[in-house]
Design a protein around this motif. Structure first.
Motif, PDB file in Angstrom:
ATOM      1  N   LEU A  58       1.089  -0.339   0.117  1.00 34.12           N
ATOM      2  CA  LEU A  58      -0.129   0.271  -0.479  1.00 34.12           C
ATOM      3  C   LEU A  58       0.969   1.012   0.054  1.00 34.12           C
ATOM      4  O   LEU A  58       0.668   2.537  -0.641  1.00 34.12           O
ATOM      5  CB  LEU A  58      -1.035  -0.021   1.502  1.00 34.12           C
ATOM      6  N   VAL A  59       1.822   1.065   0.913  1.00 38.02           N
ATOM      7  CA  VAL A  59       3.196   2.659   0.645  1.00 38.02           C
ATOM      8  C   VAL A  59       3.912   2.913  -0.442  1.00 38.02           C
ATOM      9  O   VAL A  59       3.941   3.731  -0.482  1.00 38.02           O
ATOM     10  CB  VAL A  59       3.420   2.437   1.947  1.00 38.02           C
ATOM     11  N   VAL A  66       1.989   9.977  -5.051  1.00 40.79           N
ATOM     12  CA  VAL A  66       2.621  10.745  -5.100  1.00 40.79           C
ATOM     13  C   VAL A  66       3.468  11.029  -5.611  1.00 40.79           C
ATOM     14  O   VAL A  66       3.647  12.159  -6.405  1.00 40.79           O
ATOM     15  CB  VAL A  66       3.384  11.187  -3.557  1.00 40.79           C
ATOM     16  N   ARG A  67       3.952  10.332  -6.015  1.00 44.96           N
ATOM     17  CA  ARG A  67       5.719  10.807  -7.178  1.00 44.96           C
ATOM     18  C   ARG A  67       5.164  10.935  -8.585  1.00 44.96           C
ATOM     19  O   ARG A  67       6.156  11.995  -9.370  1.00 44.96           O
ATOM     20  CB  ARG A  67       6.300   9.128  -7.663  1.00 44.96           C
ATOM     21  N   ALA A  75       5.474  17.160  -3.468  1.00 54.62           N
ATOM     22  CA  ALA A  75       5.575  16.188  -2.948  1.00 54.62           C
ATOM     23  C   ALA A  75       5.367  16.333  -1.192  1.00 54.62           C
ATOM     24  O   ALA A  75       5.058  15.671  -0.202  1.00 54.62           O
ATOM     25  CB  ALA A  75       5.884  14.684  -3.145  1.00 54.62           C
ATOM     26  N   ASP A  76       7.101  16.750  -0.945  1.00 59.16           N
ATOM     27  CA  ASP A  76       7.099  16.796   0.611  1.00 59.16           C
ATOM     28  C   ASP A  76       6.372  17.516   0.956  1.00 59.16           C
ATOM     29  O   ASP A  76       5.987  17.246   2.657  1.00 59.16           O
ATOM     30  CB  ASP A  76       8.772  17.011   0.612  1.00 59.16           C
TER      31      ASP A  76
END
Length: 172
Positions: A58-59, A66-67, A75-76
């Motif tokens: 999942l991560v 996100v990438r 994103a950060d």
């Protein structure tokens, strides 16, 4: 053609693909508010004691999303914002400069306190600030070294890490 090899403790490729599909099913059910499908899939996964593998997948899927959706610096900021909005007491993750204590890390390293170093690193999901502070501390100490010591340290680091770097290929 890309050649891969399985490590002894690695899941076979078929199981990895099946796990990715199950994780995607879980994410789709969550995204579309299908509580019944989400609970059913989650119950199946938990019954198999696959929590670690499921969480990892999942991560991985979330990190890929996100990438692809954000530039790295954006994103950060998005991820730091999510961590800050977590309900009070749900998590205590250091995500900013004030929360990451490079001084504590430096003291723990100097004392050889492995448990303290691990706890600091584990408690700081965003290690950018923690490692940045450590680099700043090292830079502040460099002028205190006797002449030639910094160069000797750098040369030793190059020797240690040169063996790990792949040898560049020359096209003929």
């Amino acid at each position: 053609m890309v050649a891969t090899r399985e490590l002894a403790d690695e899941l076979p490729m078929e199981e990895v693909e099946a796990a990715k599909a199950r994780a995607a099913t879980l994410l789709l059910a969550f995204r579309h508010g299908n509580q019944l499908a989400f609970d059913t899939e989650l119950d199946l996964l938990l019954a198999e004691d696959a929590e670690r593998e499921t969480t990892t997948l999942l991560v991985w899927i979330a990190a890929e999303a996100v990438r692809k959706a954000y530039a790295p610096d954006v994103a950060d900021r998005v991820l730091r914002g999510l961590a800050r909005r977590a309900p009070y007491g749900a998590c205590e993750v250091a995500v900013d400069e004030e929360a990451a204590s490079a001084a504590l890390l430096l003291e723990a390293v100097a004392d050889g306190d492995v448990a303290a170093v691990r706890a600091l690193v584990a408690g700081t999901a965003d290690t950018t600030y923690l490692l940045g502070g450590l680099v700043q501390a090292v830079a502040m100490m460099l002028p205190l070294l006797p002449d030639g010591e910094a160069e000797e340290i750098a040369a030793e680091l190059r020797r240690r890490h040169a063996a790990r770097l792949p040898t560049p290929r020359v096209m003929t």
